[in-house]
Design an enzyme around this catalytic site. Structure first.
Site, PDB file in Angstrom:
ATOM      1  N   ASP A 117       0.819  -1.211   0.000  1.00 24.99           N
ATOM      2  CA  ASP A 117       0.000   0.000   0.000  1.00 24.99           C
ATOM      3  C   ASP A 117       0.856   1.266   0.000  1.00 24.99           C
ATOM      4  OD1 ASP A 117      -1.637  -2.159   0.730  1.00 24.99           O
ATOM      5  OD2 ASP A 117      -2.952  -0.893   1.931  1.00 24.99           O
ATOM      6  N   ASN A 177      -8.385  -2.705  -2.918  1.00 25.05           N
ATOM      7  CA  ASN A 177      -9.786  -2.460  -2.571  1.00 25.05           C
ATOM      8  C   ASN A 177     -10.125  -0.969  -2.571  1.00 25.05           C
ATOM      9  OD1 ASN A 177      -8.182  -2.319  -0.057  1.00 25.05           O
ATOM     10  ND2 ASN A 177     -10.148  -1.984   0.944  1.00 25.05           N
ATOM     11  N   HIS A 178      -9.112  -0.104  -2.468  1.00 21.41           N
ATOM     12  CA  HIS A 178      -9.374   1.339  -2.520  1.00 21.41           C
ATOM     13  C   HIS A 178      -9.468   1.870  -3.947  1.00 21.41           C
ATOM     14  CE1 HIS A 178      -9.244   2.976   1.653  1.00 21.41           C
ATOM     15  NE2 HIS A 178      -8.809   1.745   1.873  1.00 21.41           N
TER      16      HIS A 178
END
Length: 369
Positions: A117, A177-178
């Site tokens: 991330d 998922n973002h």
């Protein structure tokens, strides 16, 4: 291992983290009342930006004009200056003609540097490239979550997409998922686009582009890379290849699970506290690796204080590449280098000093959401 409890937007969960650092821009701007008139149901419809209206029938072939334009954009973005709306449109249209031809399971050759991330922490992304080496000299694989939470999501995703178009065979950007229309309305990217461009147009362009990002990668047929984790509906990698990924991230099902699931100390499958995806135990990861002749599952999606963490007797590794996450969590970041002989080395790093911000040592977080 700490779970970053992002949840699907339909659960009406608001941002759970209160920033403790002083910034000109609030993390989520807290301006929902002002922004409400900007948003409509049409914003959630895939394709509303028009960036994919005239897709090419073959991958983009770079010419001198394209290369010069991309180099100018990359140089501009490297100063943490956003592109104009027109340039974002041009970039996203070019990126569609690269990404649409990539497979759901993107094959990757070694050596490669695998990253977790980033979450809009642009200056830390530049630090990552300093630690790991410049692209295209280094072959990079990013496992999603480029936007939200940090203050520079626009610059971060623009930079990575520009690098992808400029060096399509030397950098891979998977979907997290973002990279979703619904999640980005809650966790910052939507508001940031409104703040920096005065409309939702750039947000629409990027969220339409996210639909084309590959969802997994396979390094030398041995390391399976993805953002979240495994799915009870997926036993083989071939099943991932059959999915239709050109869509908004579903609320459930195998594509959702690949972007949302987490490893767990408990065996078998469990209900995820995130409200999407599942938890999976060591027995599940061992069986998946055995069935698919894998040596490792590499994933991101969770804060780990040292930047990386092994689980399931080294069947799974979590990599997190946003140091001092949300500018307050005090964690290190890491990237994983895999060489020609599949040897693995983790490079850890601390946050970069942002312009105008005093240098501070890492601190223990008060709590984590």
């Amino acid at each position: 291992m700490d779970t970053d409890l992002d949840v699907p937007m339909q659960d009406a969960v608001t941002e759970q983290l209160t920033p403790t650092v002083s910034e000109d821009m609030d993390l989520n701007n807290n301006s929902s009342d002002n922004n409400a008139e900007e948003f409509s149901v049409d914003d959630l419809k895939p394709g509303s930006s028009g960036i994919a209206d005239h897709k090419s029938s073959k991958p983009l072939e770079l010419n001198n004009t394209n290369i010069n334009q991309l180099d100018q954009w990359i140089e501009h973005l490297s100063k943490c200056e956003p592109l104009s709306e027109d340039d974002v449109a041009r970039l996203c249209k070019m990126a569609v003609d690269v990404l649409q031809f990539e497979e759901n399971v993107k094959p990757i050759n070694v050596p490669v540097t695998i990253c977790g991330d980033v979450h809009g922490q642009f200056h830390d992304l530049l630090e990552l490239f300093k630690i790991g080496g410049p692209c295209p000299d280094t072959n990079y694989l990013f496992m999603g979550d480029y936007v939200d939470r940090g203050y520079y999501s626009v610059e971060t995703v623009s930079y990575l997409v520009a690098m992808k178009v400029r060096y399509p065979h030397r950098i891979t950007i998977l979907r997290g998922n973002h990279e979703s229309r619904q999640i980005t309305q809650v966790y910052g990217f939507y508001d940031e686009c409104l703040r920096k461009y005065g409309s939702a147009n750039v947000w629409k362009m990027f969220t339409d582009l996210f639909d084309y990002f590959p969802i997994t990668a396979l390094v030398d047929n041995k390391i399976f890379c993805l953002h979240g984790g495994l799915s009870p509906m997926i036993e083989t990698i071939d099943q991932v290849r059959e999915l239709n990924r050109i869509q908004e991230v579903p609320h459930e099902g195998p594509m959702c699970d690949l972007l949302w699931s987490d490893p767990d100390d408990r065996g078998g499958w469990g209900i995820s506290p995130r409200g999407a995806g599942f938890t999976f135990g060591q027995d599940v990861s061992e069986q998946f690796n055995h069935t698919n002749d894998l040596s490792l599952i590499a994933r991101a999606h969770q804060l780990v204080m040292e930047g990386y963490a092994w689980s399931h007797q080294q069947n799974v590794v979590t990599i997190f590449s946003a140091p001092n996450y949300c500018y307050r969590c005090g964690n290190q970041a890491a990237i994983m280098e895999v060489d020609e002989n599949h040897n693995r080395q983790f490079l850890q790093y601390d946050p970069s000093v942002r312009p105008g911000e005093p240098s501070v040592s890492r601190k223990t977080p008060d709590y984590f959401l």
